[in-house]
Design an enzyme around this catalytic site. Structure first.
Site, PDB file in Angstrom:
ATOM      1  N   HIS A   1       0.854  -1.184   0.000  1.00 51.69           N
ATOM      2  CA  HIS A   1       0.000   0.000   0.000  1.00 51.69           C
ATOM      3  C   HIS A   1       0.894   1.239   0.000  1.00 51.69           C
ATOM      4  CE1 HIS A   1       1.056  -0.527   4.253  1.00 51.69           C
ATOM      5  NE2 HIS A   1       0.999   0.802   4.285  1.00 51.69           N
TER       6      HIS A   1
ATOM      7  N   HIS B   1       5.883   5.773  -1.260  1.00 51.69           N
ATOM      8  CA  HIS B   1       6.660   4.544  -1.431  1.00 51.69           C
ATOM      9  C   HIS B   1       5.828   3.346  -0.991  1.00 51.69           C
ATOM     10  CE1 HIS B   1       7.194   5.310   2.861  1.00 51.69           C
ATOM     11  NE2 HIS B   1       7.430   4.022   2.988  1.00 51.69           N
TER      12      HIS B   1
END
EC number: 3.1.4.58
Length: 175
Positions: free
Chosen positions: A39, A124
């Site tokens: 995620h 990220h």
């Protein structure tokens, strides 16, 4: 309960990420994340109570109102921490839509009095923890193809000896 707000990733992007992780695991030792945990964290709230959770859900609704799908483009690998004990991640281009979504979520959390980690947003996806990155170059990797994400989810993070399990509590579909 320990809570964070994240952009969920589409299945083809997750498939590509899992392939990158498998390639990396041959060259970099570490505790690789399960594919169902990939995620992009928009805001980490930490330990909160039920009342704060309700306020966070309102903030997410407000921040996502009118938002469309978010472009995802891999920008390369990075790490947090020392090479002998790092968090290894795949970065994403901080395109305007992604940055605006994260800023909107954080702004609305603040206006609702919901505390969150104020570290700068760095888009990220964590691939591995406790990674031991050697000084030698990595092989060429086929990063995920560009895609779009269309779900923002509030997750509960449950920690145990095997790592974290993420339980979705609330999801907003981006139009």
């Amino acid at each position: 309960m320990r809570v964070f707000i994240a952009l969920e990733l589409p299945e083809p992007f997750v498939d590509d990420l899992a392939a990158v992780a498998r390639q990396l695991a041959v060259h970099v030792a570490g505790r690789y994340m399960k594919r169902d945990t990939y995620h992009v964290t928009l805001a980490f709230l930490g330990e909160i109570d039920e009342g704060t959770l309700r306020a966070a859900l309102d903030a997410v609704d407000e921040a996502c109102a009118g938002a469309g799908p978010i472009p995802l483009r891999a920008s390369g690998l990075g790490r947090f921490g020392a090479p002998s004990d790092a968090t290894l991640w795949l970065g994403l281009d901080p395109v305007g839509e992604l940055t605006r979504l994260a800023e909107g979520v954080r702004e609305r959390l603040g206006s609702h009095g919901v505390p969150f980690d104020k570290k700068a947003f760095r888009p990220h996806i964590t691939l591995a923890r406790r990674a031991r990155i050697a000084g030698r170059p990595l092989p060429a990797l086929a990063f995920p193809c560009p895609d779009e994400a269309s779900r923002v989810t509030v997750f509960r993070s449950i920690l145990d000896s095997s790592g974290a399990t993420y339980k979705p509590l609330y999801t907003v579909e981006l139009a």
